[in-house]
Design a protein around this motif. Structure first.
Motif, PDB file in Angstrom:
ATOM      1  N   TRP A  57       0.839  -1.201   0.000  1.00 42.59           N
ATOM      2  CA  TRP A  57       0.000   0.000   0.000  1.00 42.59           C
ATOM      3  C   TRP A  57       0.873   1.250   0.000  1.00 42.59           C
ATOM      4  O   TRP A  57       0.625   2.192  -0.758  1.00 42.59           O
ATOM      5  CB  TRP A  57      -0.937  -0.014   1.212  1.00 42.59           C
ATOM      6  CG  TRP A  57      -1.878   1.136   1.229  1.00 42.59           C
ATOM      7  CD1 TRP A  57      -3.065   1.226   0.560  1.00 42.59           C
ATOM      8  CD2 TRP A  57      -1.708   2.370   1.917  1.00 42.59           C
ATOM      9  NE1 TRP A  57      -3.645   2.450   0.811  1.00 42.59           N
ATOM     10  CE2 TRP A  57      -2.830   3.158   1.646  1.00 42.59           C
ATOM     11  CE3 TRP A  57      -0.711   2.871   2.746  1.00 42.59           C
ATOM     12  CZ2 TRP A  57      -2.984   4.446   2.165  1.00 42.59           C
ATOM     13  CZ3 TRP A  57      -0.857   4.146   3.267  1.00 42.59           C
ATOM     14  CH2 TRP A  57      -1.986   4.918   2.972  1.00 42.59           C
ATOM     15  N   ALA A  93       3.956   1.510  -1.101  1.00 42.15           N
ATOM     16  CA  ALA A  93       4.636   1.591  -2.399  1.00 42.15           C
ATOM     17  C   ALA A  93       3.720   2.207  -3.456  1.00 42.15           C
ATOM     18  O   ALA A  93       4.153   3.033  -4.257  1.00 42.15           O
ATOM     19  CB  ALA A  93       5.115   0.212  -2.837  1.00 42.15           C
ATOM     20  N   LYS A  94       2.445   1.805  -3.447  1.00 49.27           N
ATOM     21  CA  LYS A  94       1.501   2.388  -4.402  1.00 49.27           C
ATOM     22  C   LYS A  94       1.334   3.873  -4.150  1.00 49.27           C
ATOM     23  O   LYS A  94       1.280   4.671  -5.093  1.00 49.27           O
ATOM     24  CB  LYS A  94       0.149   1.688  -4.309  1.00 49.27           C
ATOM     25  CG  LYS A  94       0.151   0.306  -4.904  1.00 49.27           C
ATOM     26  CD  LYS A  94      -1.207  -0.357  -4.772  1.00 49.27           C
ATOM     27  CE  LYS A  94      -1.180  -1.770  -5.306  1.00 49.27           C
ATOM     28  NZ  LYS A  94      -2.445  -2.468  -5.114  1.00 49.27           N
ATOM     29  N   ALA A 131       3.557   5.859  -2.774  1.00 50.74           N
ATOM     30  CA  ALA A 131       4.805   6.494  -3.202  1.00 50.74           C
ATOM     31  C   ALA A 131       4.853   6.637  -4.717  1.00 50.74           C
ATOM     32  O   ALA A 131       5.294   7.674  -5.233  1.00 50.74           O
ATOM     33  CB  ALA A 131       6.004   5.687  -2.701  1.00 50.74           C
ATOM     34  N   ASN A 132       4.379   5.623  -5.438  1.00 48.32           N
ATOM     35  CA  ASN A 132       4.366   5.699  -6.897  1.00 48.32           C
ATOM     36  C   ASN A 132       3.458   6.819  -7.381  1.00 48.32           C
ATOM     37  O   ASN A 132       3.786   7.509  -8.346  1.00 48.32           O
ATOM     38  CB  ASN A 132       3.932   4.370  -7.509  1.00 48.32           C
ATOM     39  CG  ASN A 132       5.002   3.319  -7.397  1.00 48.32           C
ATOM     40  OD1 ASN A 132       6.182   3.627  -7.239  1.00 48.32           O
ATOM     41  ND2 ASN A 132       4.617   2.067  -7.453  1.00 48.32           N
ATOM     42  N   ARG A 133       2.330   6.989  -6.718  1.00 47.55           N
ATOM     43  CA  ARG A 133       1.440   8.098  -7.100  1.00 47.55           C
ATOM     44  C   ARG A 133       2.132   9.437  -6.909  1.00 47.55           C
ATOM     45  O   ARG A 133       2.016  10.325  -7.736  1.00 47.55           O
ATOM     46  CB  ARG A 133       0.144   8.042  -6.291  1.00 47.55           C
ATOM     47  CG  ARG A 133      -0.745   6.905  -6.695  1.00 47.55           C
ATOM     48  CD  ARG A 133      -2.054   6.931  -5.928  1.00 47.55           C
ATOM     49  NE  ARG A 133      -2.682   5.638  -6.002  1.00 47.55           N
ATOM     50  CZ  ARG A 133      -3.237   5.006  -4.987  1.00 47.55           C
ATOM     51  NH1 ARG A 133      -3.273   5.551  -3.794  1.00 47.55           N
ATOM     52  NH2 ARG A 133      -3.779   3.832  -5.156  1.00 47.55           N
ATOM     53  N   TRP A 134       2.848   9.570  -5.807  1.00 46.12           N
ATOM     54  CA  TRP A 134       3.594  10.809  -5.578  1.00 46.12           C
ATOM     55  C   TRP A 134       4.677  10.976  -6.622  1.00 46.12           C
ATOM     56  O   TRP A 134       4.892  12.080  -7.143  1.00 46.12           O
ATOM     57  CB  TRP A 134       4.216  10.809  -4.176  1.00 46.12           C
ATOM     58  CG  TRP A 134       3.281  11.354  -3.140  1.00 46.12           C
ATOM     59  CD1 TRP A 134       2.550  10.646  -2.253  1.00 46.12           C
ATOM     60  CD2 TRP A 134       2.954  12.723  -2.931  1.00 46.12           C
ATOM     61  NE1 TRP A 134       1.791  11.492  -1.486  1.00 46.12           N
ATOM     62  CE2 TRP A 134       2.023  12.775  -1.881  1.00 46.12           C
ATOM     63  CE3 TRP A 134       3.359  13.922  -3.525  1.00 46.12           C
ATOM     64  CZ2 TRP A 134       1.492  13.965  -1.406  1.00 46.12           C
ATOM     65  CZ3 TRP A 134       2.823  15.106  -3.050  1.00 46.12           C
ATOM     66  CH2 TRP A 134       1.908  15.121  -2.012  1.00 46.12           C
ATOM     67  N   ASP A 135       5.397   9.907  -6.927  1.00 51.59           N
ATOM     68  CA  ASP A 135       6.444   9.988  -7.952  1.00 51.59           C
ATOM     69  C   ASP A 135       5.856  10.424  -9.284  1.00 51.59           C
ATOM     70  O   ASP A 135       6.438  11.262  -9.977  1.00 51.59           O
ATOM     71  CB  ASP A 135       7.145   8.631  -8.113  1.00 51.59           C
ATOM     72  CG  ASP A 135       8.015   8.272  -6.921  1.00 51.59           C
ATOM     73  OD1 ASP A 135       8.312   9.163  -6.094  1.00 51.59           O
ATOM     74  OD2 ASP A 135       8.391   7.089  -6.816  1.00 51.59           O
ATOM     75  N   ASP A 136       4.688   9.865  -9.649  1.00 51.03           N
ATOM     76  CA  ASP A 136       4.041  10.248 -10.909  1.00 51.03           C
ATOM     77  C   ASP A 136       3.666  11.724 -10.901  1.00 51.03           C
ATOM     78  O   ASP A 136       3.861  12.437 -11.888  1.00 51.03           O
ATOM     79  CB  ASP A 136       2.782   9.400 -11.152  1.00 51.03           C
ATOM     80  CG  ASP A 136       3.103   7.935 -11.413  1.00 51.03           C
ATOM     81  OD1 ASP A 136       4.281   7.622 -11.692  1.00 51.03           O
ATOM     82  OD2 ASP A 136       2.167   7.117 -11.323  1.00 51.03           O
ATOM     83  N   ARG A 137       3.121  12.202  -9.797  1.00 54.27           N
ATOM     84  CA  ARG A 137       2.719  13.612  -9.707  1.00 54.27           C
ATOM     85  C   ARG A 137       3.929  14.545  -9.738  1.00 54.27           C
ATOM     86  O   ARG A 137       3.889  15.603 -10.363  1.00 54.27           O
ATOM     87  CB  ARG A 137       1.889  13.843  -8.448  1.00 54.27           C
ATOM     88  CG  ARG A 137       0.530  13.215  -8.560  1.00 54.27           C
ATOM     89  CD  ARG A 137      -0.325  13.485  -7.356  1.00 54.27           C
ATOM     90  NE  ARG A 137      -1.642  12.912  -7.573  1.00 54.27           N
ATOM     91  CZ  ARG A 137      -2.372  12.382  -6.632  1.00 54.27           C
ATOM     92  NH1 ARG A 137      -1.936  12.353  -5.389  1.00 54.27           N
ATOM     93  NH2 ARG A 137      -3.559  11.888  -6.904  1.00 54.27           N
TER      94      ARG A 137
END
Length: 120
Positions: free
Chosen positions: A89, A91-92, A94-100
Protein backbone atom coordinates in the motif's frame (compact mmCIF):
# COMPACT_ATOMS: atom_id res chain seq x y z
CA UNK A 1 -14.14 -14.93 3.03
CA UNK A 2 -12.92 -11.78 1.26
CA UNK A 3 -9.31 -10.71 1.66
CA UNK A 4 -8.85 -7.59 3.79
CA UNK A 5 -8.92 -4.21 2.11
CA UNK A 6 -5.23 -3.25 1.65
CA UNK A 7 -5.71 0.30 2.91
CA UNK A 8 -7.67 -0.86 5.96
CA UNK A 9 -5.00 -3.48 6.70
CA UNK A 10 -2.25 -0.86 6.34
CA UNK A 11 -4.06 1.52 8.70
CA UNK A 12 -4.44 -1.28 11.28
CA UNK A 13 -0.72 -2.08 11.01
CA UNK A 14 0.32 1.57 11.35
CA UNK A 15 -2.00 2.08 14.32
CA UNK A 16 -0.62 -1.01 16.05
CA UNK A 17 2.96 0.11 15.45
CA UNK A 18 2.43 3.52 17.08
CA UNK A 19 2.77 2.01 20.54
CA UNK A 20 6.32 1.36 21.83
CA UNK A 21 5.17 -1.61 23.94
CA UNK A 22 3.65 -3.32 20.91
CA UNK A 23 6.81 -2.65 18.92
CA UNK A 24 8.88 -4.18 21.76
CA UNK A 25 6.67 -7.28 21.72
CA UNK A 26 7.05 -7.61 17.96
CA UNK A 27 10.82 -7.18 18.23
CA UNK A 28 10.98 -9.86 20.91
CA UNK A 29 8.92 -12.29 18.82
CA UNK A 30 11.13 -11.55 15.81
CA UNK A 31 14.29 -12.04 17.87
CA UNK A 32 13.38 -15.17 19.83
CA UNK A 33 10.52 -16.75 17.90
CA UNK A 34 7.09 -17.81 19.13
CA UNK A 35 6.39 -17.12 22.81
CA UNK A 36 3.57 -17.24 25.33
CA UNK A 37 2.40 -14.37 27.49
CA UNK A 38 4.36 -15.89 30.38
CA UNK A 39 7.53 -16.15 28.26
CA UNK A 40 7.21 -12.52 27.19
CA UNK A 41 6.53 -11.33 30.76
CA UNK A 42 9.77 -13.01 31.88
CA UNK A 43 11.79 -11.32 29.13
CA UNK A 44 10.28 -7.82 29.13
CA UNK A 45 9.54 -5.31 31.89
CA UNK A 46 5.81 -5.44 31.13
CA UNK A 47 3.00 -6.94 33.23
CA UNK A 48 1.21 -10.05 31.99
CA UNK A 49 -2.04 -8.08 31.81
CA UNK A 50 -0.47 -5.38 29.63
CA UNK A 51 1.15 -8.01 27.42
CA UNK A 52 -2.19 -9.76 26.96
CA UNK A 53 -3.89 -6.48 26.03
CA UNK A 54 -1.18 -5.51 23.54
CA UNK A 55 -1.01 -8.99 22.00
CA UNK A 56 -4.77 -8.79 21.38
CA UNK A 57 -4.28 -5.54 19.50
CA UNK A 58 -1.45 -7.05 17.47
CA UNK A 59 -3.65 -10.04 16.61
CA UNK A 60 -6.45 -7.68 15.49
CA UNK A 61 -3.98 -5.86 13.22
CA UNK A 62 -2.91 -9.20 11.74
CA UNK A 63 0.71 -8.76 12.85
CA UNK A 64 0.74 -11.88 15.01
CA UNK A 65 -1.34 -15.00 15.52
CA UNK A 66 -1.93 -17.35 18.40
CA UNK A 67 -0.69 -20.85 17.69
CA UNK A 68 -2.20 -24.14 18.74
CA UNK A 69 -2.65 -24.15 22.51
CA UNK A 70 -0.66 -26.59 24.59
CA UNK A 71 -2.81 -26.77 27.70
CA UNK A 72 -3.26 -23.21 28.87
CA UNK A 73 -0.21 -22.00 26.96
CA UNK A 74 -0.87 -20.15 23.71
CA UNK A 75 2.27 -19.33 21.73
CA UNK A 76 2.14 -16.15 19.66
CA UNK A 77 4.07 -15.85 16.41
CA UNK A 78 4.69 -13.18 13.81
CA UNK A 79 2.52 -13.01 10.70
CA UNK A 80 4.41 -11.21 7.93
CA UNK A 81 1.44 -10.92 5.55
CA UNK A 82 0.03 -7.82 7.28
CA UNK A 83 3.36 -6.01 7.03
CA UNK A 84 3.67 -6.98 3.36
CA UNK A 85 0.18 -5.62 2.68
CA UNK A 86 1.13 -2.33 4.36
CA UNK A 87 4.37 -2.18 2.36
CA UNK A 88 2.51 -2.71 -0.92
CA UNK A 89 0.00 0.00 0.00
CA UNK A 90 2.84 2.42 0.86
CA UNK A 91 4.64 1.59 -2.40
CA UNK A 92 1.50 2.39 -4.40
CA UNK A 93 1.15 5.67 -2.54
CA UNK A 94 4.80 6.49 -3.20
CA UNK A 95 4.37 5.70 -6.90
CA UNK A 96 1.44 8.10 -7.10
CA UNK A 97 3.59 10.81 -5.58
CA UNK A 98 6.44 9.99 -7.95
CA UNK A 99 4.04 10.25 -10.91
CA UNK A 100 2.72 13.61 -9.71
CA UNK A 101 6.19 14.99 -9.06
CA UNK A 102 7.34 13.84 -12.51
CA UNK A 103 4.30 15.58 -14.07
CA UNK A 104 5.14 18.75 -12.13
CA UNK A 105 8.73 18.59 -13.33
CA UNK A 106 7.58 18.23 -16.94
CA UNK A 107 5.21 21.20 -16.53
CA UNK A 108 8.02 23.32 -15.08
CA UNK A 109 10.31 22.33 -17.95
CA UNK A 110 7.65 23.41 -20.46
CA UNK A 111 7.13 26.70 -18.61
CA UNK A 112 10.90 27.38 -18.52
CA UNK A 113 11.24 26.55 -22.21
CA UNK A 114 8.34 28.84 -23.12
CA UNK A 115 9.87 31.67 -21.08
CA UNK A 116 13.37 31.11 -22.50
CA UNK A 117 14.87 30.18 -19.15
CA UNK A 118 16.56 27.12 -17.79
CA UNK A 119 16.04 25.48 -14.46
CA UNK A 120 19.02 24.60 -12.28
Amino acid sequence: MRPPDPERQAVAVFAALTDPTRRALLEELARAGPATVTDLARRLPISRQAITKHLGQLVEAGLISSGEPAGRRHPYRLEPAAVRTAQVWLAKLANRWDDRLAALERALDVTDTNQGGTRP
